[in-house]
Design a protein around this motif. Structure first.
Motif, PDB file in Angstrom:
ATOM      1  N   GLU A 219     -24.780   3.217 -62.612  1.00 18.05           N
ATOM      2  CA  GLU A 219     -24.487   4.574 -62.463  1.00 18.05           C
ATOM      3  C   GLU A 219     -24.158   5.546 -63.661  1.00 18.05           C
ATOM      4  N   LYS A 220     -23.171   4.561 -64.262  1.00 14.24           N
ATOM      5  CA  LYS A 220     -22.725   5.650 -65.554  1.00 14.24           C
ATOM      6  C   LYS A 220     -23.785   5.381 -66.569  1.00 14.24           C
ATOM      7  N   SER A 221     -24.536   4.230 -66.571  1.00 15.07           N
ATOM      8  CA  SER A 221     -25.366   4.022 -67.630  1.00 15.07           C
ATOM      9  C   SER A 221     -26.650   5.047 -67.558  1.00 15.07           C
ATOM     10  N   PHE A 222     -26.927   5.428 -66.236  1.00 13.89           N
ATOM     11  CA  PHE A 222     -27.830   6.397 -65.906  1.00 13.89           C
ATOM     12  C   PHE A 222     -27.525   7.629 -66.326  1.00 13.89           C
ATOM     13  N   ASP A 223     -26.235   7.841 -66.396  1.00 17.76           N
ATOM     14  CA  ASP A 223     -25.684   9.521 -66.553  1.00 17.76           C
ATOM     15  C   ASP A 223     -25.879   9.602 -68.027  1.00 17.76           C
ATOM     16  N   PHE A 224     -25.342   8.227 -68.736  1.00 17.34           N
ATOM     17  CA  PHE A 224     -25.148   8.374 -70.353  1.00 17.34           C
ATOM     18  C   PHE A 224     -26.716   8.479 -70.913  1.00 17.34           C
ATOM     19  N   ASN A 225     -27.605   8.267 -70.345  1.00 14.75           N
ATOM     20  CA  ASN A 225     -28.867   8.312 -70.932  1.00 14.75           C
ATOM     21  C   ASN A 225     -29.245   9.411 -71.338  1.00 14.75           C
ATOM     22  N   THR A 226     -28.603  10.765 -70.687  1.00 15.68           N
ATOM     23  CA  THR A 226     -28.613  12.091 -71.239  1.00 15.68           C
ATOM     24  C   THR A 226     -28.298  12.184 -72.798  1.00 15.68           C
ATOM     25  N   ASN A 319     -32.373  -2.257 -73.102  1.00 14.31           N
ATOM     26  CA  ASN A 319     -33.515  -2.110 -72.751  1.00 14.31           C
ATOM     27  C   ASN A 319     -33.687  -0.321 -72.607  1.00 14.31           C
ATOM     28  N   ASN A 320     -32.371   0.221 -72.337  1.00 15.63           N
ATOM     29  CA  ASN A 320     -32.294   1.836 -72.310  1.00 15.63           C
ATOM     30  C   ASN A 320     -32.693   2.370 -73.676  1.00 15.63           C
ATOM     31  N   ILE A 321     -32.292   1.498 -74.759  1.00 14.97           N
ATOM     32  CA  ILE A 321     -32.743   2.166 -76.199  1.00 14.97           C
ATOM     33  C   ILE A 321     -34.178   1.895 -76.391  1.00 14.97           C
ATOM     34  N   LEU A 322     -34.654   0.770 -76.131  1.00 14.71           N
ATOM     35  CA  LEU A 322     -36.192   0.328 -76.278  1.00 14.71           C
ATOM     36  C   LEU A 322     -37.008   1.455 -75.512  1.00 14.71           C
TER      37      LEU A 322
END
Length: 363
Positions: A219-226, A319-322
């Motif tokens: 959940e926090k990872s999704f929010d930090f994607n911004t 993978n978020n960075i990629l």
């Protein structure tokens, strides 16, 4: 008499040909020993065409030894570190010198930038020199990105490609700009890597008792994607020429983990084509069906290696960075994207390219 002379002439021609071939093979064999943060890696390459990155890895070893932690904790290498490192380098050089016909000028030893901060690095340098008759250089942190680009991108693609290397602490790389036939290196850097991004996400968890809870992390990872998306956009906006490059080369642990787990096969080529669709499908498995990969690691040695380095949180951050980098590139469908498989020999390829008369690395 004529027959005898012909026989002698033929013998000398064959003898000369033999030594010419032998000399040629020696000139095309290169040895690189990298003293890294957590391992000492030895590679032997046979280079056929450096401009097209046409080479074979004839030998590779990976001796695990955690050196960086002691430098971080104490500001210097322990005596045990110095002894073990010297012995590993001596043993590896002795082995490859015996196994391959090498030219001494084609043997290179380097140390990672972290060793610059070790107060007693000269003790290690002197011991290695005494045992092997070889000196080693420490990779300049300011030159590291340039070295990555020189070694990861085939020189034939220098003017038409970019490289992004997703590391543990940061993501760096660059591209080469051709200004009126003068080459200029343009570095790229993102202040997030696989582990630093994971740490940043964890800090956003209000209740630290939940920091290891997977659903909370996702959940926090999704929010930090911004935040991540904004930083990537800033990097691209500051370097608009990136968008004109037709080829994207990707390296680093994040891409290695993706290629190993997702393609699940012996990847023999130096450059592995990939697509954003594959990256997104892999992302869905990481977050929703992770058992698929954890089970794979029980029977697949390469997958097991991934899990020895990364847990699920790290893989998601990587993978978020990629994914976000690729998503941020306009007209991505017109680009060619490659995973640089042999990241361990990138610096050695860079050294070879620097010494080639056929490659211009003056940038």
């Amino acid at each position: 008499m004529l027959k005898k002379n012909k026989s002698q002439i033929l013998f000398f021609i064959l003898l000369n040909l033999f030594f010419s071939i032998n000399s040629f093979s020696q000139k095309n064999l290169y040895v690189g020993i990298e003293i890294g943060r957590r391992a000492i890696k030895t590679s032997v390459l046979e280079v056929n065409n450096i401009k097209k990155a046409d080479y074979k890895i004839l030998y590779f070893s990976n001796d695990r030894i955690d050196l960086a932690q002691h430098i971080t904790d104490n500001g210097e290498l322990t005596q045990d570190d110095i002894n073990k490192t010297s012995i590993i380098i001596f043993d590896q050089l002795k082995k490859v010198r015996k196994q391959f016909k090498l030219l001494e000028e084609n043997i290179f030893i380097v140390a990672a930038p972290v060793f610059e901060s070790a107060r007693n690095i000269d003790v290690l340098k002197n011991k290695v020199s005494t045992l092997t008759s070889k000196n080693f250089d420490i990779i300049d942190i300011d030159e590291e990105a340039k070295m990555l680009v020189k070694g990861a991108i085939p020189p034939v693609d220098y003017s038409n490609a970019l490289l992004l290397d997703i590391g543990a602490k940061t993501t760096k790389g660059g591209y080469i700009d051709d200004l009126d036939s003068k080459l200029e290196f343009v570095p790229l850097e993102l202040d997030f890597g696989t582990m630093s991004l994971t740490d940043a996400v964890k800090k956003t968890v209000v209740n630290q008792n939940q920091v290891n809870d997977m659903s909370t992390f996702q959940e926090k990872s999704f929010d930090f994607n911004t935040v991540l998306r904004k930083r990537i956009k800033e990097m691209l906006d500051a370097n608009p020429l990136i968008l004109k490059k037709e080829k994207i080369y990707l390296s680093g642990g994040a891409v290695w983990a993706f290629a190993t787990l997702y393609y699940n096969e012996n990847l023999k080529d130096h450059y592995i084509p990939l697509t954003l669709e594959d990256v997104m499908y892999y992302d869905a498995i990481l977050k929703n069906n992770f058992n698929k990969y954890s089970n794979l690691a029980k029977t697949n040695k390469e997958a097991e290696r991934v899990f020895n380095v990364y847990d699920q949180k790290y893989l998601i951050s990587a993978n978020n960075i990629l994914a976000m980098f690729l998503e941020s590139i306009p007209n991505l469908e017109t680009k060619k994207i490659y995973f640089v498989k042999d990241g361990q020999v990138t610096w050695l390829i860079s050294h070879i390219a620097d010494r080639s008369k056929k490659v211009n690395t003056n940038f």
